[in-house]
Design an enzyme around this catalytic site. Structure first.
Site, PDB file in Angstrom:
ATOM      1  N   GLY A   1      55.068  31.892 -35.017  1.00  0.00           N
ATOM      2  CA  GLY A   1      54.284  31.349 -33.318  1.00  0.00           C
ATOM      3  C   GLY A   1      55.722  30.448 -32.701  1.00  0.00           C
ATOM      4  O   GLY A   1      56.675  29.988 -33.476  1.00  0.00           O
ATOM      5  N   GLN A   2      54.771  30.286 -31.714  1.00  0.00           N
ATOM      6  CA  GLN A   2      55.593  29.698 -30.624  1.00  0.00           C
ATOM      7  C   GLN A   2      55.611  28.329 -29.966  1.00  0.00           C
ATOM      8  O   GLN A   2      54.025  28.623 -29.133  1.00  0.00           O
ATOM      9  CB  GLN A   2      56.528  30.164 -29.849  1.00  0.00           C
ATOM     10  CG  GLN A   2      57.757  29.663 -28.107  1.00  0.00           C
ATOM     11  CD  GLN A   2      58.522  29.249 -28.979  1.00  0.00           C
ATOM     12  OE1 GLN A   2      59.151  30.403 -29.797  1.00  0.00           O
ATOM     13  NE2 GLN A   2      59.208  28.287 -28.324  1.00  0.00           N
ATOM     14  N   GLY A   3      55.774  27.145 -30.059  1.00  0.00           N
ATOM     15  CA  GLY A   3      55.661  26.031 -29.670  1.00  0.00           C
ATOM     16  C   GLY A   3      56.159  25.349 -28.500  1.00  0.00           C
ATOM     17  O   GLY A   3      57.069  25.934 -27.794  1.00  0.00           O
ATOM     18  N   GLY A   4      55.817  24.019 -27.356  1.00  0.00           N
ATOM     19  CA  GLY A   4      56.022  23.855 -26.721  1.00  0.00           C
ATOM     20  C   GLY A   4      57.677  23.108 -26.869  1.00  0.00           C
ATOM     21  O   GLY A   4      58.571  23.748 -25.592  1.00  0.00           O
TER      22      GLY A   4
ATOM     23  N   GLY B   1      59.289  24.997 -29.617  1.00  0.00           N
ATOM     24  CA  GLY B   1      60.421  25.667 -30.179  1.00  0.00           C
ATOM     25  C   GLY B   1      59.352  26.349 -31.313  1.00  0.00           C
ATOM     26  O   GLY B   1      58.280  25.476 -31.630  1.00  0.00           O
TER      27      GLY B   1
ATOM     28  N   VAL C   1      57.718  27.883 -35.221  1.00  0.00           N
ATOM     29  CA  VAL C   1      57.330  27.836 -36.213  1.00  0.00           C
ATOM     30  C   VAL C   1      57.323  29.000 -36.893  1.00  0.00           C
ATOM     31  O   VAL C   1      57.303  29.752 -36.809  1.00  0.00           O
ATOM     32  CB  VAL C   1      55.980  27.008 -35.940  1.00  0.00           C
ATOM     33  CG1 VAL C   1      55.524  26.979 -37.101  1.00  0.00           C
ATOM     34  CG2 VAL C   1      55.435  26.035 -35.255  1.00  0.00           C
TER      35      VAL C   1
ATOM     36  N   LYS D   1      58.469  23.126 -38.257  1.00  0.00           N
ATOM     37  CA  LYS D   1      58.986  23.483 -36.572  1.00  0.00           C
ATOM     38  C   LYS D   1      60.062  23.669 -35.933  1.00  0.00           C
ATOM     39  O   LYS D   1      60.676  22.241 -36.268  1.00  0.00           O
ATOM     40  CB  LYS D   1      58.034  21.985 -36.043  1.00  0.00           C
ATOM     41  CG  LYS D   1      57.616  22.046 -34.550  1.00  0.00           C
ATOM     42  CD  LYS D   1      56.554  20.975 -34.011  1.00  0.00           C
ATOM     43  CE  LYS D   1      56.176  21.014 -32.657  1.00  0.00           C
ATOM     44  NZ  LYS D   1      55.591  20.289 -32.303  1.00  0.00           N
TER      45      LYS D   1
ATOM     46  N   ASP E   1      45.848  14.953 -27.735  1.00  0.00           N
ATOM     47  CA  ASP E   1      46.070  16.099 -27.644  1.00  0.00           C
ATOM     48  C   ASP E   1      44.845  16.723 -28.408  1.00  0.00           C
ATOM     49  O   ASP E   1      45.680  18.147 -28.556  1.00  0.00           O
ATOM     50  CB  ASP E   1      47.413  16.505 -27.700  1.00  0.00           C
ATOM     51  CG  ASP E   1      47.677  18.104 -26.741  1.00  0.00           C
ATOM     52  OD1 ASP E   1      47.027  18.136 -26.025  1.00  0.00           O
ATOM     53  OD2 ASP E   1      48.925  18.624 -26.956  1.00  0.00           O
TER      54      ASP E   1
END
Length: 685
Positions: free
Chosen positions: A374-377, A379, A381, A395, A492
């Site tokens: 997937g894609q995090g804020g 970069g 993963v 990550k 968060d």
């Protein structure tokens, strides 16, 4: 509204440039439409009309609506002011096609190209002037010239171009900056032409500073939003002659080894089309000397005030950036900070590994697409497997991300010291060149939101499993707040940050925004809010005050989501009520709280047990932080039916409603960002 203010309300991305034909898209979180629905029909109407309307307008700009609430679609299209009508029509038409493909069946989508931008939504974003969908894009190449020189020239270029664009009737300006011995720079600044000059100036006011903060040293970059945008390069990327020329024969920066004064920057606004270049400097003869002296006096009379204004602006910027943490200086010092971080990592326990990049490349098969999770804020993963067979989640921070490195450092130095069965384990990290990589234990069952918000997956989580998940999250928070070596506020906590192992046990993840408290501290304060709307406590969202009670509030929201299978911000699921909190409170007051529980688990729960869990959740989301229980109280209430629970007071945000006849963007947007992580200034200053 100024750009940084909106960066606090929406996700800010730092991305490399794409090809001209590649769109940059942002898919909203306001739900999906179905094929053949009224919403799709209304969207098709706009996709047929808006390209023609924008291209036929003298400003290459158009807005439109189609249908009626709740299937009403709002759209806005803006083409760059230098392209022709045909190119504008094609760009906007392509935007509708790409948006519907890239954000499949999404009711809210934004796409950006070199030549145009498009946004459509089921909320009336057209009614406000917020730059509410924002991207920062950067060139991958750096200037080779002096950093101080390029900062000064870039600030001069952007400041002058932004001022000129705000004054322009089309709210559009192209500019060129010519500097002796330095690269020529080109710039475009544009606002939507329906903004007033003051609104355009307000939208653009922080662009020079943001550029120096996030694009420092880059040969090109863009700040892109629906209402205003900017781009600069070292090559001409717009059509025609610039409407603003900024010319300097020498660098306007004092030099210690020079005795003669520098030639100041001179601005020539709106030269006529085809204007000749500045005349060459010709040695003056006897007849020309008197005219030359007059010309010099005249030039000095103009140049000195301009130079004074420039120096005042730079001084103001320097002071302001110092107060805001001086991001650019932090980036310059990053190499030294990375070395210090490596040294600190090597002091940690043997359970934490400092990996070589070659090990990570081998584990992830060179970051292959097949291993991408997937894609995090900050970069992507990837899934990986170490040489000993251990599965890991990798990550990888996006290159050149200053904020990403701050989160990286925070997570390495914090979570490496935390050990609990309900916290995700950080196996190690890699710091090598531009690569900043975090290595976690692999969680095969993804995150909690994958199950509870998907009708096809929610049935696999029966009440017994959900109860284990709820209790595990509570135990993890209790450890952070009270029993760890550090006293940590996560800031968060949300469904997507709860990972599930092979036995569906929960593990809290993503500690990049967490804060450490001293033993005598009870709360902290920040000028810039970080976290996720929908889970944020009211005192934190509005005043920047955070404490362990902030996490308690987030836990209460998460508990209600687990019980109901609904997102807090999904207003269309709660009738007149804007969010899950208001809907739950309404049911509680009417004695119908059991209606909240999702159907697949309602038959497994006893009525008294359901009321008890809802009571605990409502206690956690009470508006006043002092009224909320601690996690110690929550864990005790979850584990013992003998604990007497007080009657909860009303929750935060409970009285917000949506008018069926008039659904405004202002109301919907305030609580519709449930999956948007706010990451401006992760240091919390």
């Amino acid at each position: 509204m100024a750009f940084p203010a909106m960066a606090i309300v929406l996700l800010l991305l730092l991305l490399p440039f794409a090809d001209a034909e590649t769109p940059w898209q942002l898919c909203g979180t306001r739900g999906n439409y179905t094929a053949g629905s009224d919403y799709q029909s209304n969207l098709n109407q706009l996709s047929a009309a808006l390209p023609r309307n924008a291209s036929s307008s003298t400003t290459l700009f158009a807005t439109g609506t189609a249908g009626t609430v709740p299937d009403m679609v709002y759209a806005l299209a803006l083409c760059r002011g230098d392209i022709n009508a045909s190119a504008c029509n094609d760009c906007v038409a392509t935007g509708f096609q790409d948006a519907q493909q890239l954000c499949a069946f999404g009711k809210d989508a934004s796409v950006y190209y070199d030549s145009c931008l498009l946004r459509f939504s089921n909320t009336n974003f057209i009614a406000n002037t917020d730059n509410d969908v924002s991207l920062i894009l950067m060139n991958t190449k750096n200037f080779t010239e002096s950093a101080d020189s390029m900062r000064l020239m870039l600030f001069t270029l952007l400041n002058a171009t932004a001022q000129d664009a705000a004054k322009s009737s089309r709210r559009f300006t192209t500019a060129r900056l010519d500097i002796s011995s330095l690269p020529t720079m080109y710039c475009v600044v544009q606002c939507t032409p329906d903004l007033t000059a003051g609104e355009c100036a307000a939208c653009l006011q922080d662009f020079p500073e943001l550029t120096l903060s996030f694009l420092d040293g880059r040969q090109g970059g863009r700040l892109m939003g629906v209402r205003c945008n900017m781009r600069y390069e070292i090559y001409p990327f717009y059509q025609g002659d610039p409407t603003l020329r900024i010319i300097s024969l020498a660098l306007a920066v004092p030099a210690m080894n020079r005795t003669s004064p520098e030639t100041p920057v001179t601005v020539f606004p709106h030269p006529p089309a085809g204007a000749p270049p500045p005349p060459a400097i010709i040695p003056a003869g006897p007849a020309q000397e008197q005219r030359g002296r007059k010309s010099k006096l005249w030039s000095i009379g103009i140049a000195v005030p301009l130079l004074a204004i420039l120096l005042c602006s730079i001084t103001f910027l320097w002071v302001r950036r110092r107060k805001k943490g001086n991001v650019s200086l932090q980036l310059q010092d990053k190499a030294a900070e990375e070395n210090a971080l490596v040294w600190r990592i090597e002091e940690k326990s043997s359970e934490f590994t400092l990996f070589d990049l070659s090990q990570i490349l081998q584990a992830t098969e060179n970051f292959s697409k097949g291993n991408r999770l997937g894609q995090g804020g900050f970069g992507p993963v990837y899934k990986g497997q170490l040489s000993d067979g251990q599965e890991i989640a990798v990550k990888r921070l996006a290159s050149h991300s200053g904020q990403g490195f701050t989160e990286f450092r925070n997570e390495v130095e914090l979570i490496a010291k935390l050990q609990h069965t309900n916290l995700v384990r950080l196996v190690g990290c890699c710091i090598e060149g531009e690569e900043k990589i975090l290595v976690y234990e692999y969680m095969p069952n993804k995150s909690l939101d994958f199950f509870i918000f998907d009708e096809n997956q929610s049935s696999s989580l029966n009440w017994s499993k959900r109860r284990v998940i709820i209790e595990g999250i509570a135990q993890g928070l209790l450890y952070l707040h009270k029993h760890s070596r550090l006293r940590v506020v996560h800031r968060d906590l949300k469904a997507s940050n709860i990972l599930l192992d092979q036995d569906m046990n929960p593990k809290i993840s993503d500690f990049g925004l967490a804060r450490i408290f001293g033993s005598n501290d009870t709360e902290g304060n920040t000028k810039r809010v970080v976290g996720t709307y929908g889970y944020m406590s009211p005192e934190y969202a509005s005043e920047g005050i955070y404490s362990v009670k902030s996490d308690v509030f987030s836990f209460g929201v998460l508990l209600l989501e687990i019980l109901s299978g609904k997102r807090n911000s999904s207003s269309h699921q709660f009738g007149d009520f804007l969010n899950l909190l208001g809907y739950t409170w309404h049911l509680w007051e009417e004695g119908r709280c059991l209606e909240l529980v999702e159907a697949p688990i309602s038959k497994e729960m006893h009525a008294a047990e359901a009321r008890r869990y809802i009571n605990i959740a409502l206690m956690c989301v009470q508006e006043n932080a002092d009224d909320r229980p601690t996690m110690s109280d929550v864990v005790a209430a979850l584990n013992s039916e003998s604990v007497v629970l007080p009657e909860p007071k009303h929750p935060a945000y409970f009285n917000l409603r949506v008018s069926k006849a008039m659904e405004s963007a202002t109301v919907v947007e305030c609580c519709s960002l449930n999956d948007v992580t706010i990451t401006q200034d992760p240091e919390g200053r």
